[in-house]
Scaffold this active site. Structure first.
Site, PDB file in Angstrom:
ATOM      1  N   TYR A  32       5.009 -78.630-109.718  1.00 42.36           N
ATOM      2  CA  TYR A  32       3.605 -78.600-110.148  1.00 42.36           C
ATOM      3  C   TYR A  32       3.452 -77.969-111.533  1.00 42.36           C
ATOM      4  CZ  TYR A  32      -1.383 -77.447-110.149  1.00 42.36           C
ATOM      5  OH  TYR A  32      -2.712 -77.319-110.481  1.00 42.36           O
ATOM      6  N   LYS A  37       1.867 -79.742-114.991  1.00 43.96           N
ATOM      7  CA  LYS A  37       0.710 -79.278-115.749  1.00 43.96           C
ATOM      8  C   LYS A  37       1.060 -79.003-117.215  1.00 43.96           C
ATOM      9  CE  LYS A  37      -2.510 -79.798-112.795  1.00 43.96           C
ATOM     10  NZ  LYS A  37      -3.561 -80.799-113.081  1.00 43.96           N
TER      11      LYS A  37
END
Length: 247
Positions: A140, A144
């Protein structure tokens, strides 16, 4: 009055941003993952222009959504809000990284682009060597960072567009959890402000915002050689080319 399209707006920060923009008198088109989520969304919100559907884990559905958006005509701003956290590496890569790239390339160019990232991007690494093999290595935080790399590449290439990244903070949404410490209202106010405000502070590009303040980002996001490799890999994987001339 502005016209805004918001991805991932069936709940959470996307829905809250939509409600705020509609309350201000703007025209807003929402996005839900599937027909069931669309019906739930229509029960949660009044005054949306439309709710479009498309599952970002599917390249074909993402491309089809871009066509749906274009059929509705021009948008002043697009908020790339959709994202997944507790998901497989493949879903994280498809939804958080490839989908905003594809939509940016295929949707008619707006005046403003807002990309939702996270403070967790600071711990992310580019891992471009894993885009084609070893996708399970991408987490994750990495995704990002990739979103911010995309944002800054777009800002550099499309000089006439205001393209900015937003860290909404760790807020108490379904994704963030009930005990998240940040302010929920501040979690959506910055993207709303960037989408419609005429403040000089909002009419900028290539910035990383947290609560309407420009912050420093992971240096990898500003590395133009990494940005170029990222964009080329996304093109090779999706078959979708970024329109360098901005058209």
């Amino acid at each position: 009055m502005a016209r805004i399209f918001i991805t991932g707006s069936s709940d959470g920060l996307g829905l809250l941003a939509a409600k705020s923009l509609i309350a201000q008198g703007h025209r807003v088109v929402l996005h839900a993952r599937n027909a069931g989520r669309k019906e739930e969304t229509l029960q949660k919100i009044q005054g949306a222009e439309a709710v479009l559907t498309g599952d970002f884990s599917s390249l074909e559905e993402t491309q089809a959504l871009a066509e749906q958006v274009n059929q509705l005509g021009h948008f002043d701003a697009i908020i790339h809000n959709a994202g997944v956290y507790k998901a497989s590496a493949q879903q994280i890569f498809s939804v958080n990284v490839l989908a905003p790239y594809v939509l940016t390339c295929l949707i008619q160019k707006p005046e403003r682009l807002i990309y939702l990232t996270s403070d967790m991007h600071a711990g992310g690494r580019p891992k471009l060597e894993h885009f084609k093999t070893g996708i399970e290595q991408i987490n994750y935080s990495d995704s990002k960072l990739h979103v911010l790399m995309l944002c800054k590449a777009v800002a550099r290439k499309w000089k006439e567009v205001y393209a900015n990244g937003v860290n909404p903070g760790w807020v108490p949404t379904k994704m963030g959890g009930a005990n998240a410490p940040d302010d929920l209202q501040k979690g959506y106010e910055t993207q709303v402000w960037l989408a419609v405000s005429n403040d000089a502070e909002a009419k900028v590009s290539g910035r990383y915002f947290y609560h309407q303040q420009v912050k420093s980002a992971n240096p990898a996001a500003d590395d133009t050689s990494l940005q170029e490799r990222f964009m080329k890999l996304c093109e090779e994987i999706t078959g979708v080319k970024f329109p360098e001339d901005g058209k």
